[in-house]
Design a protein around this motif. Structure first.
Motif, mmCIF file in Angstrom:
data_model
loop_
_atom_site.group_PDB
_atom_site.id
_atom_site.type_symbol
_atom_site.label_atom_id
_atom_site.label_comp_id
_atom_site.label_asym_id
_atom_site.label_seq_id
_atom_site.Cartn_x
_atom_site.Cartn_y
_atom_site.Cartn_z
ATOM 1 N N SER A 161 -21.564 40.267 -3.617
ATOM 2 C CA SER A 161 -22.059 40.166 -4.999
ATOM 3 C C SER A 161 -21.334 41.122 -5.935
ATOM 4 O O SER A 161 -21.042 40.774 -7.084
ATOM 5 N N SER A 162 -21.059 42.319 -5.470
ATOM 6 C CA SER A 162 -20.354 43.300 -6.301
ATOM 7 C C SER A 162 -18.940 42.838 -6.609
ATOM 8 O O SER A 162 -18.458 42.987 -7.736
ATOM 9 N N ALA A 163 -18.264 42.283 -5.612
ATOM 10 C CA ALA A 163 -16.917 41.761 -5.830
ATOM 11 C C ALA A 163 -16.948 40.605 -6.824
ATOM 12 O O ALA A 163 -16.100 40.507 -7.711
ATOM 13 N N ALA A 195 -19.200 40.092 -9.215
ATOM 14 C CA ALA A 195 -19.491 40.636 -10.546
ATOM 15 C C ALA A 195 -18.280 41.330 -11.145
ATOM 16 O O ALA A 195 -17.954 41.135 -12.318
ATOM 17 N N ALA A 196 -17.605 42.128 -10.344
ATOM 18 C CA ALA A 196 -16.457 42.886 -10.845
ATOM 19 C C ALA A 196 -15.347 41.949 -11.331
ATOM 20 O O ALA A 196 -14.791 42.144 -12.410
ATOM 21 N N PHE A 197 -15.031 40.920 -10.545
ATOM 22 C CA PHE A 197 -13.936 40.047 -10.966
ATOM 23 C C PHE A 197 -14.336 39.162 -12.142
ATOM 24 O O PHE A 197 -13.496 38.847 -12.991
ATOM 25 N N ARG A 198 -15.588 38.768 -12.211
ATOM 26 C CA ARG A 198 -16.009 37.959 -13.360
ATOM 27 C C ARG A 198 -15.813 38.713 -14.675
ATOM 28 O O ARG A 198 -15.596 38.096 -15.704
ATOM 29 N N LEU A 199 -15.877 40.031 -14.625
ATOM 30 C CA LEU A 199 -15.673 40.827 -15.838
ATOM 31 C C LEU A 199 -14.231 40.780 -16.334
ATOM 32 O O LEU A 199 -13.982 40.983 -17.524
ATOM 33 N N VAL A 200 -13.290 40.537 -15.443
ATOM 34 C CA VAL A 200 -11.868 40.536 -15.828
ATOM 35 C C VAL A 200 -11.194 39.180 -15.638
ATOM 36 O O VAL A 200 -10.005 39.044 -15.906
ATOM 37 N N LEU A 208 -14.774 38.148 -4.023
ATOM 38 C CA LEU A 208 -13.721 38.279 -5.023
ATOM 39 C C LEU A 208 -13.100 36.915 -5.316
ATOM 40 O O LEU A 208 -12.900 36.538 -6.473
ATOM 41 N N SER A 247 -15.612 34.292 -7.108
ATOM 42 C CA SER A 247 -16.279 34.794 -8.317
ATOM 43 C C SER A 247 -16.025 33.987 -9.573
ATOM 44 O O SER A 247 -16.950 33.709 -10.328
#
Length: 184
Positions: A49-51, A53-58, A104, A107
């Protein structure tokens, strides 16, 4: 355009099912197959989930640079590789690397499929196209747990989760058949 919308809907549904594999089933894989504690198994959900979320931001930066279909293609492929690693690597610590890679990869796939569907054909059809793809995608999201559960009941959970890797590969392949731009 109907065939293209159906293909995009299938790809979106496959992406939603892959998200479910990581979020709904990865911890159970850790407990049932790798025999780790519930607390340790939960790390797979956290990393996946963290991966995501992180990639969706960029992800938009990657879309600007490489194109929407490239992000879908390599996201599908990366999710397939990540799930395959998660299901084959042991001990659990190595399996977690696979779940992180899968998160990742998947995402941006579903959001970019939605965005791509809006660019097909005439601009006045963008909402209608997105609605078709959304509907098929959510069918995959809602049906995914039942599909995985049924497959696990006729084989085992470890084998059932390979559906995620297969679907990631199908997304990557399917994206090769779609043309970039409004003329698709």
């Amino acid at each position: 355009f109907l065939k293209l919308m159906l293909a995009l809907g299938f790809m979106g549904g496959a992406g939603a099912l892959i998200e479910g594999v990581g979020i709904d089933w990865s911890a159970l894989h850790g407990v049932s197959i790798l025999k780790v504690s519930v607390a340790e198994a939960a790390l797979s959900v956290v990393l996946f989930s963290s991966a995501m979320a992180a990639f969706r931001l960029v992800a938009d930066k990657f879309v600007e640079r490489y194109g929407r279909l490239v992000v879908i293609r390599y996201g599908g492929a990366l999710s397939a590789v990540g799930i395959a690693l998660a299901l084959t690597l042991q001990p659990h610590g190595l399996s977690l690397v696979g779940w992180l890679i899968a998160g990742l990869g998947i995402s941006a796939v579903v959001p970019q499929i939605f965005a791509y569907s809006a660019t097909i054909g005439e601009e006045s059809h963008s909402g209608r196209n997105m609605a078709k793809v959304f509907g098929l995608t959510y069918a995959g999201m809602l049906g995914g747990p039942a599909i995985i559960g049924w497959l696990a009941s006729i084989s085992n959970l470890g084998q059932a989760l390979w559906v995620g890797a297969l679907l990631g590969a199908l997304i990557a392949f399917g994206s090769l058949l779609v043309k970039e731009g409004k003329s698709a």
